[in-house]
Scaffold this motif. Sequence first.
Motif, PDB file in Angstrom:
ATOM      1  N   ASN A  28       5.469  18.967  68.774  1.00 46.78           N
ATOM      2  CA  ASN A  28       5.724  19.803  69.955  1.00 46.78           C
ATOM      3  C   ASN A  28       7.073  19.561  70.609  1.00 46.78           C
ATOM      4  N   ALA A  29       7.674  18.404  70.338  1.00 51.01           N
ATOM      5  CA  ALA A  29       9.012  18.163  70.897  1.00 51.01           C
ATOM      6  C   ALA A  29      10.032  19.027  70.165  1.00 51.01           C
ATOM      7  N   ALA A  30       9.714  19.409  68.918  1.00 47.42           N
ATOM      8  CA  ALA A  30      10.620  20.298  68.174  1.00 47.42           C
ATOM      9  C   ALA A  30      10.429  21.724  68.664  1.00 47.42           C
ATOM     10  N   SER A  91      20.345  31.314  75.144  1.00 47.86           N
ATOM     11  CA  SER A  91      19.495  31.248  73.952  1.00 47.86           C
ATOM     12  C   SER A  91      18.653  29.970  73.867  1.00 47.86           C
ATOM     13  N   ASN A  92      19.137  28.882  74.417  1.00 44.27           N
ATOM     14  CA  ASN A  92      18.381  27.618  74.317  1.00 44.27           C
ATOM     15  C   ASN A  92      19.080  26.535  75.156  1.00 44.27           C
ATOM     16  N   THR A  93      18.551  25.338  75.118  1.00 45.20           N
ATOM     17  CA  THR A  93      19.144  24.223  75.867  1.00 45.20           C
ATOM     18  C   THR A  93      20.586  23.989  75.430  1.00 45.20           C
ATOM     19  N   THR A  94      20.797  24.064  74.136  1.00 48.16           N
ATOM     20  CA  THR A  94      22.127  23.802  73.592  1.00 48.16           C
ATOM     21  C   THR A  94      23.152  24.756  74.207  1.00 48.16           C
ATOM     22  N   GLU A  95      22.814  26.034  74.241  1.00 45.63           N
ATOM     23  CA  GLU A  95      23.763  26.987  74.818  1.00 45.63           C
ATOM     24  C   GLU A  95      23.942  26.731  76.313  1.00 45.63           C
ATOM     25  N   ASP A 121      21.202  10.270  74.593  1.00 45.78           N
ATOM     26  CA  ASP A 121      21.409  11.720  74.633  1.00 45.78           C
ATOM     27  C   ASP A 121      21.071  12.400  73.311  1.00 45.78           C
ATOM     28  N   HIS A 122      20.533  13.582  73.415  1.00 47.55           N
ATOM     29  CA  HIS A 122      20.436  14.505  72.275  1.00 47.55           C
ATOM     30  C   HIS A 122      21.867  14.993  71.990  1.00 47.55           C
ATOM     31  N   HIS A 123      22.154  15.303  70.745  1.00 40.32           N
ATOM     32  CA  HIS A 123      23.511  15.767  70.415  1.00 40.32           C
ATOM     33  C   HIS A 123      23.911  16.977  71.266  1.00 40.32           C
ATOM     34  N   SER A 124      22.931  17.796  71.629  1.00 39.71           N
ATOM     35  CA  SER A 124      23.246  19.009  72.406  1.00 39.71           C
ATOM     36  C   SER A 124      23.763  18.698  73.799  1.00 39.71           C
ATOM     37  N   SER A 125      23.427  17.523  74.303  1.00 34.04           N
ATOM     38  CA  SER A 125      23.934  17.114  75.606  1.00 34.04           C
ATOM     39  C   SER A 125      25.220  16.316  75.446  1.00 34.04           C
ATOM     40  N   ILE A 171      16.549  14.156  81.198  1.00 31.59           N
ATOM     41  CA  ILE A 171      15.511  13.694  82.133  1.00 31.59           C
ATOM     42  C   ILE A 171      14.439  12.943  81.343  1.00 31.59           C
ATOM     43  N   ALA A 172      14.163  13.415  80.125  1.00 30.37           N
ATOM     44  CA  ALA A 172      13.265  12.658  79.242  1.00 30.37           C
ATOM     45  C   ALA A 172      13.864  12.626  77.844  1.00 30.37           C
ATOM     46  N   SER A 173      13.770  11.457  77.208  1.00 29.96           N
ATOM     47  CA  SER A 173      14.328  11.297  75.859  1.00 29.96           C
ATOM     48  C   SER A 173      13.432  11.976  74.830  1.00 29.96           C
ATOM     49  N   ASN A 174      14.054  12.655  73.859  1.00 30.11           N
ATOM     50  CA  ASN A 174      13.254  13.328  72.829  1.00 30.11           C
ATOM     51  C   ASN A 174      12.796  12.374  71.738  1.00 30.11           C
ATOM     52  N   VAL A 175      13.201  11.106  71.826  1.00 33.60           N
ATOM     53  CA  VAL A 175      12.790  10.123  70.822  1.00 33.60           C
ATOM     54  C   VAL A 175      11.915   9.036  71.466  1.00 33.60           C
ATOM     55  N   ALA A 198      21.704  17.757  83.902  1.00 33.32           N
ATOM     56  CA  ALA A 198      20.483  17.180  83.338  1.00 33.32           C
ATOM     57  C   ALA A 198      19.967  18.034  82.189  1.00 33.32           C
ATOM     58  N   ASP A 199      19.629  17.356  81.094  1.00 36.69           N
ATOM     59  CA  ASP A 199      19.008  18.008  79.950  1.00 36.69           C
ATOM     60  C   ASP A 199      17.493  17.933  80.170  1.00 36.69           C
ATOM     61  N   GLY A 200      16.918  19.085  80.461  1.00 40.66           N
ATOM     62  CA  GLY A 200      15.476  19.119  80.776  1.00 40.66           C
ATOM     63  C   GLY A 200      14.627  19.597  79.609  1.00 40.66           C
ATOM     64  N   ALA A 201      15.199  19.611  78.387  1.00 41.52           N
ATOM     65  CA  ALA A 201      14.465  20.159  77.234  1.00 41.52           C
ATOM     66  C   ALA A 201      13.119  19.471  77.024  1.00 41.52           C
ATOM     67  N   GLN A 202      13.083  18.155  77.298  1.00 47.94           N
ATOM     68  CA  GLN A 202      11.830  17.418  77.068  1.00 47.94           C
ATOM     69  C   GLN A 202      11.112  17.073  78.368  1.00 47.94           C
ATOM     70  N   SER A 203      11.608  17.550  79.486  1.00 47.49           N
ATOM     71  CA  SER A 203      10.906  17.248  80.740  1.00 47.49           C
ATOM     72  C   SER A 203      10.264  18.495  81.350  1.00 47.49           C
ATOM     73  N   PHE A 221      17.031  23.945  79.836  1.00 51.05           N
ATOM     74  CA  PHE A 221      15.792  23.806  79.053  1.00 51.05           C
ATOM     75  C   PHE A 221      15.571  25.012  78.146  1.00 51.05           C
ATOM     76  N   SER A 222      14.622  24.840  77.202  1.00 47.89           N
ATOM     77  CA  SER A 222      14.393  25.856  76.162  1.00 47.89           C
ATOM     78  C   SER A 222      13.003  26.457  76.298  1.00 47.89           C
ATOM     79  N   GLY A 223      12.926  27.785  76.168  1.00 44.31           N
ATOM     80  CA  GLY A 223      11.628  28.462  76.229  1.00 44.31           C
ATOM     81  C   GLY A 223      10.686  28.052  75.108  1.00 44.31           C
ATOM     82  N   HIS A 224      11.239  27.855  73.911  1.00 38.97           N
ATOM     83  CA  HIS A 224      10.355  27.626  72.752  1.00 38.97           C
ATOM     84  C   HIS A 224       9.648  26.277  72.800  1.00 38.97           C
ATOM     85  N   LYS A 225      10.107  25.374  73.670  1.00 41.46           N
ATOM     86  CA  LYS A 225       9.435  24.071  73.792  1.00 41.46           C
ATOM     87  C   LYS A 225       8.374  24.090  74.889  1.00 41.46           C
ATOM     88  N   MET A 226       8.165  25.265  75.490  1.00 37.53           N
ATOM     89  CA  MET A 226       7.170  25.367  76.575  1.00 37.53           C
ATOM     90  C   MET A 226       6.346  26.640  76.422  1.00 37.53           C
TER      91      MET A 226
HETATM   92  N1  PMP Z   1      17.894  18.233  74.334  1.00 38.63           N
HETATM   93  C1  PMP Z   1      16.763  17.625  73.982  1.00 38.63           C
HETATM   94  C2  PMP Z   1      16.356  16.387  74.710  1.00 38.63           C
HETATM   95  C3  PMP Z   1      15.966  18.157  72.967  1.00 38.63           C
HETATM   96  O1  PMP Z   1      14.844  17.546  72.607  1.00 38.63           O
HETATM   97  C4  PMP Z   1      16.385  19.337  72.313  1.00 38.63           C
HETATM   98  C5  PMP Z   1      15.571  19.947  71.193  1.00 38.63           C
HETATM   99  N2  PMP Z   1      15.314  19.082  70.139  1.00 38.63           N
HETATM  100  C6  PMP Z   1      17.576  19.936  72.730  1.00 38.63           C
HETATM  101  C7  PMP Z   1      18.303  19.360  73.750  1.00 38.63           C
HETATM  102  C8  PMP Z   1      18.095  21.172  72.092  1.00 38.63           C
HETATM  103  O2  PMP Z   1      17.204  22.229  72.271  1.00 38.63           O
HETATM  104  P1  PMP Z   1      17.461  23.602  71.536  1.00 38.63           P
HETATM  105  O3  PMP Z   1      17.480  23.297  70.074  1.00 38.63           O
HETATM  106  O4  PMP Z   1      16.319  24.453  71.930  1.00 38.63           O
HETATM  107  O5  PMP Z   1      18.771  24.094  72.011  1.00 38.63           O
END
Ligand code: PMP
Length: 420
Positions: A28-30, A91-95, A121-125, A171-175, A198-203, A221-226
């Motif tokens: 679900n984190a993916a 489109s997503n957290t990354t954008e 950090d996630h690479h997107s942040s 805000i929360a680590s994805n790992v 703040a990267d809220g993708a996992q919070s 944050f991303s819609g597809h993770k919620m």
């Molecule tokens: N930040 C974190 C903490 C994530 O877990 C993710 C998704 N794995 C992202 C950013 C990127 O999300 P997205 O691929 O939806 O842009």
Amino acid sequence: MFDPEEIRKDFPILNREVNGKKLVYFDNAATTQKPIQVINAIRDFYMYHNANVHRGFHTLSQEASQMYEEAHEKVAKFINAYSWREIIFCSNTTEALNIVAYGWGLWNLREGDEIILTVMDHHSSMLPWRLMAKLKNAKVKYIDITNDGYLKYELLEEFITEKTRVVAFPIASNVLGTINDPRRIARLAHSVGAIVVADGAQSVPHLPTNIRELEIDFLAFSGHKMLGPTGIGVLWGRQELLESMHPFKVGGDTIKDVTLDDVVWHDLPWRFEAGTPNIAGGIGLGAAVDYLLKIGMENVREHEKALVEYTLKRFGEIEDVEYYGPRNPRDKTGVIAFNIKGLNHHTVGSALDLFGIAVRTGMHCAHPLHYRLGLKGTVRASYYIYNTLEEVDYFIEALEKIVSLRESLKSKPPTEVCTG
Ligand code: PMP
């Protein structure tokens, strides 16, 4: 009453089998699965209301525009934003994070400025700011973690100077699942006038979010993770900051007027939503937010905490399982990264798939964090509202079987796959 068995009935995919076994979806984190309410909202839009938004006076276009705008309002309510105009659909957290780096960083950073990031950090942040630092000759500093996966806040205190312009963190680590303290970070950053991203993708999908209490400046944050569809994400920003920024992408819909010499940017949020947006995606996200609000985010949080607590307790029964991040479920979201000693993470993931259990394996777009932990990768189980204690029992049983077959599995090394 929060009842995962009732919730499961809304998710058609959970009835399917994988490798002859009932699907257990622990990835679900993916991305999360979608309830029928979200699927129907998207279907309803395409079947009865489809038109472009903000482009016409005909009825369908007005209906589509209203539905799309209402979706912004629902998301604003979900995070208690001050106004729906602070909600930018992308489109997503990354954008969303790139919008801040290019919209704020590109125009405000100067040579010698400092950006503070974290090793979790996630690479997107991390990467948008790294690129910006390169472009601007700014310096990046990383907040390290403790051995059990907490941020070393004392390092932030040490790093913060008058040169600090940006502090970005999850805000929360994805790992590790670690829940960080946005207020503590924001107060330190604001004491020197830095912005807080703040990267809220996992919070946001897992914890109640009240933007007014977090004291941050931007939240992605991303819609597809919620429970929402893919291709729709959110950037929340303080109105005055958003209004001071240039759009990252420009073109149709971002302007009020254009002459050959000048351009007047549109009101928020349209200034940042260039071109025809993901209208159905936004409406689908609105339906996802309705669904989560009906369940109650406090209940979502408590349910995941109970699943994590139970899993960590049962991990104690399995020989040679090692997990990473906080030991206390209070400090963690429903994400558990682990390894079985002597087995490659991909081998464990493939073996779990034979039991119908979906987990993610690899470095989860957090390579620097894995290097910091001295790991080549991890297996990550991540929970959501439809997961149950019975599924955790089945997962533990599967891991015990995998451990008992360890010697034969060792002889079948996995093919390395792209780990994001
Ligand atoms: N930040 C974190 C903490 C994530 O877990 C993710 C998704 N794995 C992202 C950013 C990127 O999300 P997205 O691929 O939806 O842009």
